[in-house]
Design a protein around this motif. Structure first.
Motif, PDB file in Angstrom:
ATOM      1  N   ASN A  78       0.853  -1.181   0.000  1.00 35.08           N
ATOM      2  CA  ASN A  78       0.000   0.000   0.000  1.00 35.08           C
ATOM      3  C   ASN A  78       0.892   1.236   0.000  1.00 35.08           C
ATOM      4  O   ASN A  78       1.537   1.536   1.004  1.00 35.08           O
ATOM      5  CB  ASN A  78      -0.919  -0.015   1.218  1.00 35.08           C
ATOM      6  CG  ASN A  78      -1.983   1.051   1.156  1.00 35.08           C
ATOM      7  OD1 ASN A  78      -2.114   1.763   0.174  1.00 35.08           O
ATOM      8  ND2 ASN A  78      -2.741   1.161   2.226  1.00 35.08           N
ATOM      9  N   ILE A  79       0.944   1.924  -1.124  1.00 34.42           N
ATOM     10  CA  ILE A  79       1.702   3.163  -1.241  1.00 34.42           C
ATOM     11  C   ILE A  79       0.684   4.279  -0.984  1.00 34.42           C
ATOM     12  O   ILE A  79      -0.123   4.599  -1.854  1.00 34.42           O
ATOM     13  CB  ILE A  79       2.375   3.300  -2.619  1.00 34.42           C
ATOM     14  CG1 ILE A  79       3.240   2.067  -2.904  1.00 34.42           C
ATOM     15  CG2 ILE A  79       3.199   4.583  -2.686  1.00 34.42           C
ATOM     16  CD1 ILE A  79       3.737   1.965  -4.336  1.00 34.42           C
ATOM     17  N   ILE A  80       0.712   4.811   0.228  1.00 33.96           N
ATOM     18  CA  ILE A  80      -0.306   5.747   0.695  1.00 33.96           C
ATOM     19  C   ILE A  80      -0.412   6.951  -0.242  1.00 33.96           C
ATOM     20  O   ILE A  80       0.595   7.561  -0.607  1.00 33.96           O
ATOM     21  CB  ILE A  80      -0.014   6.204   2.143  1.00 33.96           C
ATOM     22  CG1 ILE A  80       0.051   5.003   3.089  1.00 33.96           C
ATOM     23  CG2 ILE A  80      -1.039   7.232   2.622  1.00 33.96           C
ATOM     24  CD1 ILE A  80      -1.212   4.168   3.180  1.00 33.96           C
ATOM     25  N   GLY A  81      -1.650   7.249  -0.638  1.00 34.49           N
ATOM     26  CA  GLY A  81      -1.903   8.381  -1.521  1.00 34.49           C
ATOM     27  C   GLY A  81      -1.644   8.101  -2.990  1.00 34.49           C
ATOM     28  O   GLY A  81      -1.815   8.988  -3.830  1.00 34.49           O
ATOM     29  N   ASP A  91       8.661   3.101   5.585  1.00 32.91           N
ATOM     30  CA  ASP A  91       8.003   1.860   5.172  1.00 32.91           C
ATOM     31  C   ASP A  91       7.745   1.011   6.408  1.00 32.91           C
ATOM     32  O   ASP A  91       8.629   0.847   7.253  1.00 32.91           O
ATOM     33  CB  ASP A  91       8.878   1.063   4.201  1.00 32.91           C
ATOM     34  CG  ASP A  91       9.081   1.756   2.869  1.00 32.91           C
ATOM     35  OD1 ASP A  91       8.154   2.459   2.431  1.00 32.91           O
ATOM     36  OD2 ASP A  91      10.150   1.571   2.268  1.00 32.91           O
ATOM     37  N   PHE A  92       6.550   0.473   6.476  1.00 36.86           N
ATOM     38  CA  PHE A  92       6.163  -0.405   7.574  1.00 36.86           C
ATOM     39  C   PHE A  92       5.927  -1.796   7.000  1.00 36.86           C
ATOM     40  O   PHE A  92       5.178  -1.954   6.034  1.00 36.86           O
ATOM     41  CB  PHE A  92       4.911   0.140   8.277  1.00 36.86           C
ATOM     42  CG  PHE A  92       5.167   1.470   8.923  1.00 36.86           C
ATOM     43  CD1 PHE A  92       5.546   1.535  10.253  1.00 36.86           C
ATOM     44  CD2 PHE A  92       5.065   2.644   8.192  1.00 36.86           C
ATOM     45  CE1 PHE A  92       5.820   2.762  10.845  1.00 36.86           C
ATOM     46  CE2 PHE A  92       5.329   3.873   8.783  1.00 36.86           C
ATOM     47  CZ  PHE A  92       5.713   3.930  10.105  1.00 36.86           C
ATOM     48  N   ILE A  97       3.550  -4.355   2.981  1.00 36.79           N
ATOM     49  CA  ILE A  97       4.360  -3.134   3.089  1.00 36.79           C
ATOM     50  C   ILE A  97       3.394  -1.955   2.991  1.00 36.79           C
ATOM     51  O   ILE A  97       2.552  -1.923   2.095  1.00 36.79           O
ATOM     52  CB  ILE A  97       5.400  -3.008   1.961  1.00 36.79           C
ATOM     53  CG1 ILE A  97       6.270  -4.251   1.848  1.00 36.79           C
ATOM     54  CG2 ILE A  97       6.257  -1.742   2.169  1.00 36.79           C
ATOM     55  CD1 ILE A  97       7.129  -4.281   0.579  1.00 36.79           C
ATOM     56  N   THR A  98       3.535  -1.013   3.901  1.00 38.70           N
ATOM     57  CA  THR A  98       2.829   0.252   3.804  1.00 38.70           C
ATOM     58  C   THR A  98       3.890   1.330   3.673  1.00 38.70           C
ATOM     59  O   THR A  98       4.756   1.451   4.539  1.00 38.70           O
ATOM     60  CB  THR A  98       1.951   0.506   5.040  1.00 38.70           C
ATOM     61  OG1 THR A  98       1.008  -0.560   5.163  1.00 38.70           O
ATOM     62  CG2 THR A  98       1.203   1.828   4.922  1.00 38.70           C
ATOM     63  N   SER A  99       3.841   2.072   2.570  1.00 37.39           N
ATOM     64  CA  SER A  99       4.876   3.064   2.264  1.00 37.39           C
ATOM     65  C   SER A  99       4.308   4.484   2.292  1.00 37.39           C
ATOM     66  O   SER A  99       3.253   4.738   1.709  1.00 37.39           O
ATOM     67  CB  SER A  99       5.466   2.814   0.873  1.00 37.39           C
ATOM     68  OG  SER A  99       6.113   1.566   0.817  1.00 37.39           O
ATOM     69  N   TYR A 100       5.034   5.360   2.946  1.00 41.13           N
ATOM     70  CA  TYR A 100       4.754   6.802   2.939  1.00 41.13           C
ATOM     71  C   TYR A 100       5.953   7.457   2.285  1.00 41.13           C
ATOM     72  O   TYR A 100       7.092   7.296   2.745  1.00 41.13           O
ATOM     73  CB  TYR A 100       4.597   7.332   4.366  1.00 41.13           C
ATOM     74  CG  TYR A 100       3.419   6.748   5.112  1.00 41.13           C
ATOM     75  CD1 TYR A 100       2.198   7.407   5.131  1.00 41.13           C
ATOM     76  CD2 TYR A 100       3.531   5.543   5.792  1.00 41.13           C
ATOM     77  CE1 TYR A 100       1.112   6.882   5.817  1.00 41.13           C
ATOM     78  CE2 TYR A 100       2.451   5.001   6.475  1.00 41.13           C
ATOM     79  CZ  TYR A 100       1.254   5.670   6.479  1.00 41.13           C
ATOM     80  OH  TYR A 100       0.179   5.140   7.152  1.00 41.13           O
TER      81      TYR A 100
END
Length: 125
Positions: free
Chosen positions: A45-48, A103-104, A118-121
């Motif tokens: 999930n690449i936020i936004g 990254d989480f 993976i969750t990326s900001y």
């Protein structure tokens, strides 16, 4: 060649080392290592921006990104606990653009065998 800088507090615990290698692979465009490091049901999930489900779509996204390699990668923090981990740093691209990221990660198990999500900001700086 990509210049790699890792903060001394990142340590050398096995999961921290694994996350360091994953981030270096992203910077260098090492799709093979990244694909082998994730589960078949990876969710990124690449936020936004977008959400990528499954290894096939993950691999396709990596192929798109391969044209944008980093000239420098600085890893400021690598944290792990149980089935989770996080990495923050700055990536400078060959075109001169710089991005700060966090990254989480969620691992498939406490041993950290493969990355499940993976969750990326990411923000341009």
């Amino acid at each position: 060649m990509t210049k790699i800088t890792v903060s001394t507090d990142c340590g050398n615990a096995p999961k921290k080392e694994f996350l360091k290698e994953i981030n270096i692979a992203f910077a260098k465009g090492n799709s093979d290592f990244l694909t082998e490091s994730v589960t078949d049901k990876i969710v990124w999930n690449i936020i936004g921006d977008k959400k990528i489900d499954g290894k096939e779509k993950f691999t396709q996204e990596l192929e798109k990104m391969n044209t944008k390699k980093a000239s420098e990668l600085t890893l400021d923090r690598i944290l792990t606990h149980g089935k989770e981990g996080a990495v923050s740093g700055i990536m400078k691209m060959k075109n001169g653009k710089k991005y700060a990221f966090s990254d989480f990660y969620e691992f498939s198990g406490a041993k950290g065998a493969k990355v499940k999500s993976i969750t990326s900001y990411v923000i341009g700086i």
